[in-house]
Design an enzyme around this catalytic site. Structure first.
Site, mmCIF file in Angstrom:
data_model
loop_
_atom_site.group_PDB
_atom_site.id
_atom_site.type_symbol
_atom_site.label_atom_id
_atom_site.label_comp_id
_atom_site.label_asym_id
_atom_site.label_seq_id
_atom_site.Cartn_x
_atom_site.Cartn_y
_atom_site.Cartn_z
ATOM 1 N N LYS A 90 -57.624 -53.620 60.773
ATOM 2 C CA LYS A 90 -58.997 -53.799 62.029
ATOM 3 C C LYS A 90 -59.920 -54.244 61.105
ATOM 4 O O LYS A 90 -59.845 -53.609 59.751
ATOM 5 C CB LYS A 90 -58.740 -52.107 62.051
ATOM 6 C CG LYS A 90 -60.690 -51.584 62.606
ATOM 7 C CD LYS A 90 -60.177 -51.825 64.164
ATOM 8 C CE LYS A 90 -61.629 -51.824 64.647
ATOM 9 N NZ LYS A 90 -62.627 -53.096 64.910
ATOM 10 N N GLN A 111 -62.116 -53.195 52.948
ATOM 11 C CA GLN A 111 -61.712 -51.784 54.543
ATOM 12 C C GLN A 111 -60.154 -51.943 54.677
ATOM 13 O O GLN A 111 -60.489 -50.355 55.464
ATOM 14 C CB GLN A 111 -61.509 -53.464 55.342
ATOM 15 C CG GLN A 111 -61.689 -53.238 57.037
ATOM 16 C CD GLN A 111 -62.932 -52.753 57.049
ATOM 17 O OE1 GLN A 111 -63.690 -54.194 57.132
ATOM 18 N NE2 GLN A 111 -63.358 -52.139 58.051
ATOM 19 N N LYS A 114 -61.423 -48.090 53.159
ATOM 20 C CA LYS A 114 -62.179 -47.437 54.066
ATOM 21 C C LYS A 114 -61.403 -46.877 55.643
ATOM 22 O O LYS A 114 -61.752 -46.236 55.707
ATOM 23 C CB LYS A 114 -63.286 -48.955 54.529
ATOM 24 C CG LYS A 114 -64.233 -47.847 55.915
ATOM 25 C CD LYS A 114 -65.612 -48.974 55.917
ATOM 26 C CE LYS A 114 -65.270 -50.590 55.244
ATOM 27 N NZ LYS A 114 -67.660 -50.981 55.980
ATOM 28 N N LYS A 126 -59.781 -58.353 58.167
ATOM 29 C CA LYS A 126 -62.004 -58.659 57.758
ATOM 30 C C LYS A 126 -61.868 -60.338 58.200
ATOM 31 O O LYS A 126 -60.188 -61.256 58.182
ATOM 32 C CB LYS A 126 -62.733 -58.928 56.494
ATOM 33 C CG LYS A 126 -63.856 -58.994 56.525
ATOM 34 C CD LYS A 126 -64.313 -57.246 56.900
ATOM 35 C CE LYS A 126 -65.752 -57.513 57.359
ATOM 36 N NZ LYS A 126 -65.857 -55.768 57.685
ATOM 37 N N GLY A 165 -67.324 -56.761 65.120
ATOM 38 C CA GLY A 165 -68.944 -57.151 64.552
ATOM 39 C C GLY A 165 -68.801 -57.500 63.172
ATOM 40 O O GLY A 165 -67.891 -55.916 62.310
ATOM 41 N N ASP A 166 -70.007 -57.336 62.420
ATOM 42 C CA ASP A 166 -70.475 -57.278 60.639
ATOM 43 C C ASP A 166 -71.287 -58.112 60.513
ATOM 44 O O ASP A 166 -72.361 -58.786 61.871
ATOM 45 C CB ASP A 166 -69.289 -58.008 59.938
ATOM 46 C CG ASP A 166 -69.391 -57.398 58.311
ATOM 47 O OD1 ASP A 166 -69.118 -56.564 58.482
ATOM 48 O OD2 ASP A 166 -69.842 -58.116 57.062
ATOM 49 N N THR A 209 -72.976 -46.775 62.302
ATOM 50 C CA THR A 209 -72.074 -46.614 60.986
ATOM 51 C C THR A 209 -73.929 -46.199 60.152
ATOM 52 O O THR A 209 -73.585 -45.216 59.145
ATOM 53 C CB THR A 209 -72.141 -48.449 60.589
ATOM 54 O OG1 THR A 209 -71.328 -48.684 61.353
ATOM 55 C CG2 THR A 209 -72.408 -48.683 58.695
ATOM 56 N N ASN A 240 -78.811 -54.027 62.530
ATOM 57 C CA ASN A 240 -77.991 -52.630 63.394
ATOM 58 C C ASN A 240 -77.788 -51.496 61.997
ATOM 59 O O ASN A 240 -77.614 -50.433 62.794
ATOM 60 C CB ASN A 240 -76.309 -52.975 63.777
ATOM 61 C CG ASN A 240 -75.754 -52.361 63.616
ATOM 62 O OD1 ASN A 240 -74.909 -51.583 62.553
ATOM 63 N ND2 ASN A 240 -75.490 -51.799 65.608
ATOM 64 N N SER A 378 -64.988 -47.260 66.103
ATOM 65 C CA SER A 378 -64.472 -48.743 66.179
ATOM 66 C C SER A 378 -62.850 -47.748 66.826
ATOM 67 O O SER A 378 -62.029 -48.367 67.523
ATOM 68 C CB SER A 378 -64.021 -49.906 65.418
ATOM 69 O OG SER A 378 -65.042 -50.512 65.282
HETATM 70 N N1 GLU Z 1 -67.698 -54.749 59.888
HETATM 71 C C1 GLU Z 1 -67.504 -52.620 59.643
HETATM 72 C C2 GLU Z 1 -67.626 -53.040 58.337
HETATM 73 O O1 GLU Z 1 -67.533 -53.118 57.464
HETATM 74 C C3 GLU Z 1 -67.048 -52.495 60.897
HETATM 75 C C4 GLU Z 1 -65.714 -53.226 61.312
HETATM 76 C C5 GLU Z 1 -64.830 -52.520 62.592
HETATM 77 O O2 GLU Z 1 -65.504 -51.478 63.307
HETATM 78 O O3 GLU Z 1 -63.603 -52.979 62.756
HETATM 79 O O4 GLU Z 1 -67.090 -51.423 57.920
#
Ligand code: GLU
Length: 446
Positions: A90, A111, A114, A126, A165-166, A209, A240, A378
């Protein structure tokens, strides 16, 4: 201990040459984890650290597309599937000319920790492309997204890998990517998050976020008997994350004085109020203009090519991109009386900057803890898709509030030092690591 860390990093470096951002992310984690592993030999014996720093899979592919002049364009697409010990991969997709393997590996690595901290069953990944959305027509964006998904679709799925997204990938891009996936596979599933609210998206995902990083800052401030109300806030970025950080700061009664984009920053000493923020949202999300236009409209100062860290503030939210706060910026922030830095971006502070914050004993939260609200919602979007149901705004927002509180608690639990100072960086790394490491131990050498 230093020798052990150095030896480990040398080994990782020899396999990952010319990947400075990935090495930076690994170094931060290794410095926190190696002393812990020395005390917990089961992780050492199973070579968890060696395995967790090696992606399970890296996909790289050609993305050809036709621009509006019917010229053939070629970009490179990526998906880094870093770790699936606690759930499907994810993590977001980034479309930006700076994207390369090093940047995506650092992001995928962050990630993993996190996502673990959110408490939800999500592994880490990612992806993205060196495609530059700036100045592209809507049709070009759609053609690019369709071509990108025409390759990516075979590697992702609701139970396999769920992108979102990112930077450079928002609701519009997720829409085009989802449409193409659905067309190729002929199924409507939760393969992406950040979807529109009427077609499987979660309420509060766009806000998550930004709201989350402010919730986290509130919890940090509370440990020192402080509050956001009345504080002066400096924010970088204007996408965002920055927009909803500003919105939640306003709700909490703080004064937001800066926003930025890659061209420069605006300084509005009066504070960005709700009306001005609505202007920014329309400018950035609909018109896709530059932040300078804010200064032109409201007659405030614009600093071309600069970052906002020289503006005196109580609280700073680095919400733009990696390595946007260097040692000198950190010293300036501390000198000007900043008491709290909560990262909305991923790895925005350099290691030297983090050192400055920690030495000054100010509140400092790394992105992997403080910006986890986005991926947390998410995760809640995935839950709602599985339930075939949608929760109300309040339901999602309350869950987000609870998740951020829990992450803060984990950081305090794992990061409190002898003198009582909470080292959020250490806390986030250890707290995120243990859950993934235990899952890896349980699942054997895979
Ligand atoms: N890009 C965001 C992050 O850095 C969200 C990732 C997601 O929602 O999967 O955590």
């Amino acid at each position: 201990m230093d020798t052990l860390v150095k030896e480990f990093l040398a080994k990782v470096e020899s396999r990952n040459q010319h990947e400075p951002e990935f090495m930076q992310a690994v170094q931060e984690v290794a410095e926190a984890i190696i002393p812990f592993i020395e005390q917990n030999p089961k992780y050492k014996k199973a070579k968890i650290l060696e395995r967790i720093t090696e992606p399970e899979r890296v996909l790289m592919f050609r993305v050809p597309w036709l621009d509006d002049q019917n010229e053939v364009q070629v970009n490179r697409g990526y998906r880094v599937q870093m770790n699936s010990a606690i759930g499907p991969y994810k993590g977001g997709l980034r479309f930006h000319p700076s994207v390369n393997l090093s940047i995506l590996k650092f992001l995928a690595f962050e990630q993993v920790f996190k996502n673990s901290l959110t408490g939800l069953p999500m592994g880490g990944g990612k992806g993205g492309s060196d495609f530059d959305p700036k100045g592209k027509s809507d049709g070009e964006i759609m053609k690019f997204c369709q071509s990108f998904m025409t390759e990516l679709y075979r590697h992702v799925g609701a139970d396999i890998d769920v992108p979102a997204g990112d930077i450079g990938v928002g609701g519009r891009e997720v829409g085009y990517l989802f449409g193409q996936y659905k067309r190729i596979k002929g199924e409507f599933t939760g393969v992406l998050t950040g979807k529109g609210a009427t077609w499987g998206g979660s309420l509060i995902r766009p806000e998550a976020t930004g709201y989350g990083v402010v919730y986290f800052a509130e919890d940090m401030l509370e440990t020192r008997g402080e509050r956001l109300t009345g504080k002066t806030v400096v924010i970088s970025g204007s996408g965002n994350v920055a927009q909803y950080t500003a919105e939640m700061c306003l709700q909490a009664g703080a004064k937001v004085v800066t926003l930025s984009d890659s061209d420069g920053f605006i300084y509005d000493p009066q504070g960005i109020d709700a009306e001005k923020l609505a202007f920014v949202m329309d400018l950035k999300n609909e018109k896709r203009g530059r932040i300078k236009e804010y200064a032109d409209k409201y007659g405030c100062e614009y600093f071309e090519g600069e970052r906002p860290w020289g503006i005196p503030c109580d609280i700073a939210f680095p919400n733009a991109t990696q390595n946007e706060v260097n040692e000198e910026d950190a010293r300036t922030l501390v000198k000007n009386g900043c008491i709290c830095v909560a990262e909305g971006a991923n790895m925005p502070s350099t290691p030297e900057a983090i050192q400055v914050f920690k030495e000054a004993k100010i509140l400092y939260a790394p992105g992997k803890a403080s910006n986890a609200g986005g991926v947390a919602v998410s995760g809640l979007e995935m839950s709602q898709n599985s339930l075939r149901y949608s929760w109300s705004r309040d339901e999602v927002n309350n869950r987000l509030r609870d998740i951020m509180k829990e992450i803060h608690q984990i950081c305090v639990e794992y990061g409190t030092e002898e003198d009582g100072y909470v080292n959020y960086e250490k806390g986030a790394n250890l707290g995120g690591f243990v859950k993934v490491a235990d899952a890896m131990l349980a699942q054997g050498v895979v």
